[in-house]
Design an enzyme around this catalytic site. Structure first.
Site, PDB file in Angstrom:
ATOM      1  N   GLY A  72      20.012  26.875  35.953  1.00 26.16           N
ATOM      2  CA  GLY A  72      18.755  26.222  36.544  1.00 26.16           C
ATOM      3  C   GLY A  72      18.831  26.238  37.983  1.00 26.16           C
ATOM      4  O   GLY A  72      17.690  26.440  38.590  1.00 26.16           O
ATOM      5  N   ASN A 152      13.872  14.341  35.226  1.00 26.39           N
ATOM      6  CA  ASN A 152      15.355  14.288  34.575  1.00 26.39           C
ATOM      7  C   ASN A 152      15.567  12.953  34.432  1.00 26.39           C
ATOM      8  O   ASN A 152      16.659  12.663  33.969  1.00 26.39           O
ATOM      9  CB  ASN A 152      16.265  15.166  35.428  1.00 26.39           C
ATOM     10  CG  ASN A 152      16.137  14.975  36.868  1.00 26.39           C
ATOM     11  OD1 ASN A 152      15.126  15.050  37.438  1.00 26.39           O
ATOM     12  ND2 ASN A 152      17.298  14.688  37.491  1.00 26.39           N
ATOM     13  N   GLN A 180      14.617  20.051  31.479  1.00 28.21           N
ATOM     14  CA  GLN A 180      14.702  19.073  30.929  1.00 28.21           C
ATOM     15  C   GLN A 180      13.673  18.837  29.737  1.00 28.21           C
ATOM     16  O   GLN A 180      13.746  18.092  28.779  1.00 28.21           O
ATOM     17  CB  GLN A 180      14.275  17.731  31.627  1.00 28.21           C
ATOM     18  CG  GLN A 180      15.304  17.285  32.534  1.00 28.21           C
ATOM     19  CD  GLN A 180      16.733  16.991  31.715  1.00 28.21           C
ATOM     20  OE1 GLN A 180      16.773  16.411  30.759  1.00 28.21           O
ATOM     21  NE2 GLN A 180      17.793  17.106  32.771  1.00 28.21           N
ATOM     22  N   GLY A 201      20.818  26.647  30.074  1.00 28.68           N
ATOM     23  CA  GLY A 201      21.515  26.605  28.657  1.00 28.68           C
ATOM     24  C   GLY A 201      22.046  25.150  28.483  1.00 28.68           C
ATOM     25  O   GLY A 201      22.121  24.571  27.469  1.00 28.68           O
ATOM     26  N   CYS A 325      25.603   5.027  45.013  1.00 30.44           N
ATOM     27  CA  CYS A 325      26.822   4.321  44.848  1.00 30.44           C
ATOM     28  C   CYS A 325      26.230   3.060  45.161  1.00 30.44           C
ATOM     29  O   CYS A 325      25.028   2.446  45.309  1.00 30.44           O
ATOM     30  CB  CYS A 325      27.377   4.988  46.327  1.00 30.44           C
ATOM     31  SG  CYS A 325      29.064   3.926  46.754  1.00 30.44           S
TER      32      CYS A 325
END
Length: 391
Positions: A72, A152, A180, A201, A325
């Site tokens: 992608g 996504n 997606q 894929g 984070c």
């Protein structure tokens, strides 16, 4: 052995055994270079062209409009840079959205540094791009619009067909990142009104390291990779035959099974959403109905997502978080910021992405352990925010 429950299918999927079985002969039996003229090479070439034809049938396009890539990210880079540099004499303006994958956003950063003007469209609180905003942003210098088919992180499905109609009327190319979407949505390029489309894929139970760019016939595009002239002189390099075969098989399976599988996943998805939202101070992110069948993104106020992931991991449950984070010195998810979530809510968000092997028993197990994890972490969290922060 500790149980393992995989709720991270939006990150990657396992290779379907039917896909693997179709790939295996091309590693050590039909191993010829498709560019060779002997029989070994010809067999490999025939297999690649057969795969291309099978993919084209699904996308409702011509075989020569399918370009194989390494995935992608390469496909997106190829589409955006290729169109930009080929068309810079007639315009230098590109439109995208604030919630695109980093492969799009970082490529746009590169193009901006190289003289192109970028417009980043805002989205609503559900993550939807308004087609009217696309229309308003188009100028006589606009050469390309790139809007993802489905997000996504939060699963919101964008109105690509409507955006495509606008782009056709304005004579502007439309690219969509459909990585997606491939497991659940229609991929007919004529229905979507797109000129370029990216697929890979690893999101459809195929191998990692392979993807395609659909490129509408007649569109000129500058290659990223030069060399031997493979892929119609657009993407040089010896073809990855086993992975190309695997991609075609995975795409066929996903499209053949998508309606039935989507119905199954929606029931599991909604059961998980309903259960998680019973936990106090939680909120669903993304559109309530215009979302992928397998996507659940929920914010748990007063907790940091990374802490929840660690607790879940200890229980054998694998999910993901959009936040970078636990530290405030690092940015939270750009998607969650774009839909208006405050910092604390963004850091407390988890994404559970279901897959073809997800079971109701796994959903029930997660709903059994999650309230206790949230309760434990809230007791030790320094945060104590009101639900007003979500509004």
């Amino acid at each position: 052995m500790k149980q393992e429950i995989y709720f991270d299918n939006a990150a990657t999927t396992p290779v379907d055994k039917r896909v693997l079985n179709e790939m295996l002969p091309y590693f050590s039996d039909i191993y010829g270079n498709p560019g060779s003229f002997h029989n070994k090479g010809k067999k490999a070439k025939e297999a690649v062209e057969d795969a291309r034809s099978r993919i084209a049938k699904i996308l409702n396009c011509k075989s020569k409009e399918i370009i194989f890539t390494s995935g992608g990210t390469e496909s997106i880079n190829f589409a955006l840079k290729g169109i930009a540099f080929t068309n810079k004499s007639r315009g230098n303006h590109i439109i995208t959205s604030e919630i695109e994958h980093h492969a799009v956003l970082h490529t746009c950063d590169f193009l901006e540094k190289n003289g192109f003007q970028l417009t980043y469209l805002k989205v609503d609180k559900f993550g939807l791009v308004n087609p009217k905003d696309v229309e308003s942003a188009i100028t006589d210098k606009t050469i390309l619009v790139s809007i993802m088919y489905a997000n996504n992180e939060i699963g919101t499905i964008e109105p690509i067909a409507e955006i495509g109609k606008i782009c056709r009327q304005k004579k502007v190319y439309l690219h969509t990142d459909a990585c997606q979407a491939a497991e659940a949505l229609d991929l007919s390029v004529s229905n979507l009104n797109v000129d370029l489309m990216t697929l890979n894929g690893s999101k459809i139970y195929g191998p990692k390291g392979v993807g395609i760019l659909y490129l509408k016939e007649g569109i000129k595009i500058e290659p990223l990779i030069h060399g031997g002239g493979q892929e119609f002189d657009l993407r040089s390099g010896t073809e990855n035959v086993p992975f190309i075969i695997g991609f075609a098989k995975a795409l066929e399976i996903s499209q053949e099974e998508r309606k039935k599988e989507s119905e199954r996943l929606i029931k599991l998805r909604d059961a998980l959403i309903d259960g998680l939202l019973k936990i106090p101070k939680t909120k669903l992110n993304g559109h309530p109905s215009l979302r992928l069948p397998n996507n659940i993104n929920v914010s748990f106020l007063d907790i940091e997502g990374e802490a929840m992931l660690l607790y879940l991991n200890e229980k054998g449950v694998y999910a993901s978080t959009g936040s970078a984070c636990a530290s405030k010195s690092l940015e939270t998810s750009h998607v969650l910021r774009a839909i208006g979530l405050p910092y604390e809510a963004s850091h407390g968000s988890l994404r559970f992405s279901l897959g073809k092997y997800t079971t109701l028993a796994e959903i029930k197990y997660l709903l059994k352990i999650m309230p206790k994890i949230v309760e434990t972490l809230r007791k030790i969290s320094p945060l104590n925010l009101s639900m007003e922060h979500y509004k």
